[in-house]
Every structure is written in C-alpha cells, then in structure tokens.
Design a protein around this motif. Structure first.
Motif, PDB file in Angstrom:
ATOM      1  N   LEU A  78       1.743   7.653   5.208  1.00 55.75           N
ATOM      2  CA  LEU A  78       2.000   6.897   3.983  1.00 55.75           C
ATOM      3  C   LEU A  78       2.542   7.831   2.908  1.00 55.75           C
ATOM      4  N   ALA A  79       3.649   7.451   2.302  1.00 53.52           N
ATOM      5  CA  ALA A  79       4.287   8.284   1.292  1.00 53.52           C
ATOM      6  C   ALA A  79       3.363   8.514   0.105  1.00 53.52           C
ATOM      7  N   LEU A  80       3.393   9.735  -0.437  1.00 56.10           N
ATOM      8  CA  LEU A  80       2.650  10.088  -1.646  1.00 56.10           C
ATOM      9  C   LEU A  80       1.153   9.793  -1.538  1.00 56.10           C
ATOM     10  N   THR A  81       0.647   9.825  -0.330  1.00 57.63           N
ATOM     11  CA  THR A  81      -0.762   9.497  -0.094  1.00 57.63           C
ATOM     12  C   THR A  81      -1.390  10.529   0.823  1.00 57.63           C
ATOM     13  N   ASP A  82      -2.405  11.230   0.300  1.00 54.19           N
ATOM     14  CA  ASP A  82      -3.156  12.152   1.140  1.00 54.19           C
ATOM     15  C   ASP A  82      -4.384  11.439   1.704  1.00 54.19           C
ATOM     16  N   GLU A  83      -5.149  12.166   2.492  1.00 50.85           N
ATOM     17  CA  GLU A  83      -6.319  11.546   3.130  1.00 50.85           C
ATOM     18  C   GLU A  83      -7.395  11.178   2.119  1.00 50.85           C
ATOM     19  N   ALA A  84      -7.421  11.862   0.975  1.00 51.91           N
ATOM     20  CA  ALA A  84      -8.404  11.558  -0.058  1.00 51.91           C
ATOM     21  C   ALA A  84      -8.165  10.206  -0.710  1.00 51.91           C
ATOM     22  N   HIS A  85      -6.964   9.638  -0.522  1.00 51.36           N
ATOM     23  CA  HIS A  85      -6.622   8.392  -1.206  1.00 51.36           C
ATOM     24  C   HIS A  85      -6.253   7.255  -0.259  1.00 51.36           C
ATOM     25  N   LEU A  86      -6.658   7.354   0.990  1.00 56.00           N
ATOM     26  CA  LEU A  86      -6.404   6.255   1.910  1.00 56.00           C
ATOM     27  C   LEU A  86      -7.106   4.973   1.460  1.00 56.00           C
ATOM     28  N   ASN A  87      -8.359   5.097   1.019  1.00 54.49           N
ATOM     29  CA  ASN A  87      -9.086   3.920   0.539  1.00 54.49           C
ATOM     30  C   ASN A  87      -8.423   3.324  -0.696  1.00 54.49           C
ATOM     31  N   ALA A  88      -7.948   4.204  -1.581  1.00 51.44           N
ATOM     32  CA  ALA A  88      -7.269   3.737  -2.783  1.00 51.44           C
ATOM     33  C   ALA A  88      -5.990   2.981  -2.429  1.00 51.44           C
ATOM     34  N   HIS A  89      -5.270   3.490  -1.442  1.00 47.39           N
ATOM     35  CA  HIS A  89      -4.030   2.835  -1.015  1.00 47.39           C
ATOM     36  C   HIS A  89      -4.319   1.436  -0.470  1.00 47.39           C
ATOM     37  N   ALA A  90      -5.341   1.326   0.353  1.00 42.34           N
ATOM     38  CA  ALA A  90      -5.717   0.026   0.899  1.00 42.34           C
ATOM     39  C   ALA A  90      -6.119  -0.941  -0.207  1.00 42.34           C
ATOM     40  N   ALA A  91      -6.896  -0.448  -1.182  1.00 44.21           N
ATOM     41  CA  ALA A  91      -7.352  -1.301  -2.270  1.00 44.21           C
ATOM     42  C   ALA A  91      -6.203  -1.759  -3.156  1.00 44.21           C
ATOM     43  N   LEU A  92      -5.244  -0.881  -3.398  1.00 41.92           N
ATOM     44  CA  LEU A  92      -4.121  -1.209  -4.280  1.00 41.92           C
ATOM     45  C   LEU A  92      -3.307  -2.377  -3.744  1.00 41.92           C
ATOM     46  N   LEU A  93      -3.069  -2.382  -2.439  1.00 43.62           N
ATOM     47  CA  LEU A  93      -2.231  -3.414  -1.830  1.00 43.62           C
ATOM     48  C   LEU A  93      -3.031  -4.571  -1.250  1.00 43.62           C
ATOM     49  N   GLY A  94      -4.356  -4.432  -1.223  1.00 46.65           N
ATOM     50  CA  GLY A  94      -5.157  -5.445  -0.551  1.00 46.65           C
ATOM     51  C   GLY A  94      -4.957  -5.393   0.947  1.00 46.65           C
ATOM     52  N   HIS A 221     -10.056   9.345 -14.354  1.00 49.16           N
ATOM     53  CA  HIS A 221     -10.586   9.517 -13.005  1.00 49.16           C
ATOM     54  C   HIS A 221      -9.564  10.201 -12.109  1.00 49.16           C
ATOM     55  N   GLU A 222      -9.989  11.255 -11.425  1.00 51.54           N
ATOM     56  CA  GLU A 222      -9.120  11.984 -10.516  1.00 51.54           C
ATOM     57  C   GLU A 222      -8.782  11.173  -9.277  1.00 51.54           C
ATOM     58  N   THR A 223      -9.782  10.533  -8.703  1.00 42.76           N
ATOM     59  CA  THR A 223      -9.588   9.894  -7.409  1.00 42.76           C
ATOM     60  C   THR A 223     -10.689   8.882  -7.157  1.00 42.76           C
ATOM     61  N   LEU A 224     -10.486   8.062  -6.172  1.00 43.65           N
ATOM     62  CA  LEU A 224     -11.536   7.173  -5.699  1.00 43.65           C
ATOM     63  C   LEU A 224     -12.356   7.908  -4.645  1.00 43.65           C
ATOM     64  N   PRO A 225     -13.541   7.396  -4.286  1.00 41.45           N
ATOM     65  CA  PRO A 225     -14.327   8.045  -3.225  1.00 41.45           C
ATOM     66  C   PRO A 225     -13.531   8.171  -1.948  1.00 41.45           C
ATOM     67  N   LEU A 226     -13.787   9.247  -1.214  1.00 46.57           N
ATOM     68  CA  LEU A 226     -13.041   9.473   0.025  1.00 46.57           C
ATOM     69  C   LEU A 226     -13.280   8.370   1.038  1.00 46.57           C
ATOM     70  N   PHE A 227     -14.531   7.964   1.209  1.00 44.27           N
ATOM     71  CA  PHE A 227     -14.865   7.004   2.243  1.00 44.27           C
ATOM     72  C   PHE A 227     -15.858   5.986   1.687  1.00 44.27           C
TER      73      PHE A 227
END
Length: 228
Positions: A78-94, A221-227
């Motif tokens: 996923l572009a511009l997405t590291d492993e720390a933000h996989l959950n954030a990516h899923a939440a953003l798009l539903g 906020h820097e980031t969402l929780p990793l998992f």
C-alpha cells in the motif's frame, strides 16, 4: 458487486504483471530476508481490499507520491503506508482487515508517519498511490530507494490512468516536486504539496491543511495503535 470485484481484480493483476530490472514488485515478488511465504498474495489482498473499499465508499481525492519505499509499500503493498499504519488505512477507507506480510517486529517509516498524522486529521477517505507503483532500488542493494526512470514511469502510465478512471477523484495531490513533475510528464494535472521529508513537514502540513480547510496546527497524534 460482481462487476466492481472484476474491475478491482483486473487492476491488481495489471500491477502484479509489471516487471522491471532493479525494481521489487510486492504483488508478485518475495523478499527472502523478511517476507512470509505467502507475502505477495497478502499484499495483493491488501491492495484489493483497499481499492474495493475506495470504490464502494468513493474518495474525494487521490494522493500520489513518487514510488514505493523499502520500509513502507514494499512490505505492505500500500502506497505511503508502513506496517504501523495498516489498521489506520483500513479504518480510513472502511476496508476489511489489512494484514502484515513480513516476519519480525512491525516497521515504521518516517514519511508514512507524517502522512498518516494528516490523514487522521482530515478524516475523509483518500486513496494513496505512486507514480511508479513498485519499489525501485539500487542494483544489488534491494534495501535501498532510488528514483524511478522516465522510461519506467511511461511504461506504467496505463496503471495511473486506469486508477484515476476507476476512482474519478475530485482532486489529485502530488506529494512532492518529483511526483508533480512525474504526473505532468504523464499529462495528468495534480496539485503539488511539499513532501514531508528533509525538513518539509511544516510546509506539507500547511499545504494539506489549506486544501482541506483545516487550521494550521500540528496534529496531536503520531499514529494509531499498531494492532487491535
């Protein structure tokens, strides 16, 4: 539903079919050092879920960077997405749960962290992509980043055009001068905002804030929780 699924599957297959020297295709290639055995399939699934969700909900804008990095999209698909933000990516798009494809601790990328700080402030579905949708690296050094060539960019033009046709965004934001120049080379109009690296974080935040009508201030906020 079936037609949308077919469009998504066709697009992911189109990207997976790309082959270039000194460029890692995360949708078909496997890294012997870090990947799980089914890593490429997981990354294809991540892209499929993200694109399907974007088509279902609609996106106002597409953010386009230059190419995948070895600490980010090479590992997640996923572009511009590291492993720390996989959950954030899923939440953003539903989207459905997005999975890690690598072994060991989750890896964070500085650029992705800043990008996602702003995306969480905006709170609107945005699709992320790259002019060159693979990870270009220096010859013999897979864990490096290099700029893609004009020939590589032109060879991927059909990917960018197909994506924008599918999503029909109101706006396209080019993250950084290189991305803007690359989009112009493809005859695609994009508004440029400063890339957050190399001291560009304040200008990036101001540019994105102005585009979305946000107050000019540092996100808290820097980031969402990793998992979880």
């Amino acid at each position: 539903m079936t037609e949308r699924s077919e469009l998504v599957d066709d697009f992911v297959a189109l990207v997976a079919d790309l082959r270039f020297d000194n460029a890692f295709n995360p949708y078909i290639d496997t890294c012997v050092d870090f990947d799980m055995p089914d890593a490429a399939a997981i990354r294809r699934s991540n892209l499929t879920k993200a694109l399907d969700a974007a088509l279902t909900t609609g996106v106002e804008s597409v953010w386009v960077a230059r190419d995948l990095g070895y600490r980010g999209g090479r590992r997640t698909g996923l572009a511009l997405t590291d492993e720390a933000h996989l959950n954030a990516h899923a939440a953003l798009l539903g989207a459905e749960d997005l999975r890690r494809s690598t072994r060991g601790p989750a890896v964070a990328e500085r650029t992705a962290t800043v990008i996602w700080r702003m995306l969480m402030q905006i709170g609107k579905p945005v699709f992320l992509w790259n002019v060159f949708p693979l990870h270009p690296h220096e010859p013999g050094h897979p864990m490096t980043n290099r700029s893609h060539t004009r020939a590589e960019r032109q060879a991927c033009r059909h990917i960018m055009v197909t994506l924008l046709d599918l999503l029909a965004p109101k706006a396209v934001l080019a993250i950084g001068r290189d991305a803007e120049a690359a989009m112009a080379d493809l005859d695609i109009v994009a508004k440029q905002v400063r890339h957050p690296s190399y001291g560009g974080q304040p200008e990036f935040i101001d540019g994105v804030s102005a585009h979305y009508g946000l107050p000019k201030r540092e996100p808290k906020h820097e980031t969402l929780p990793l998992f979880g």
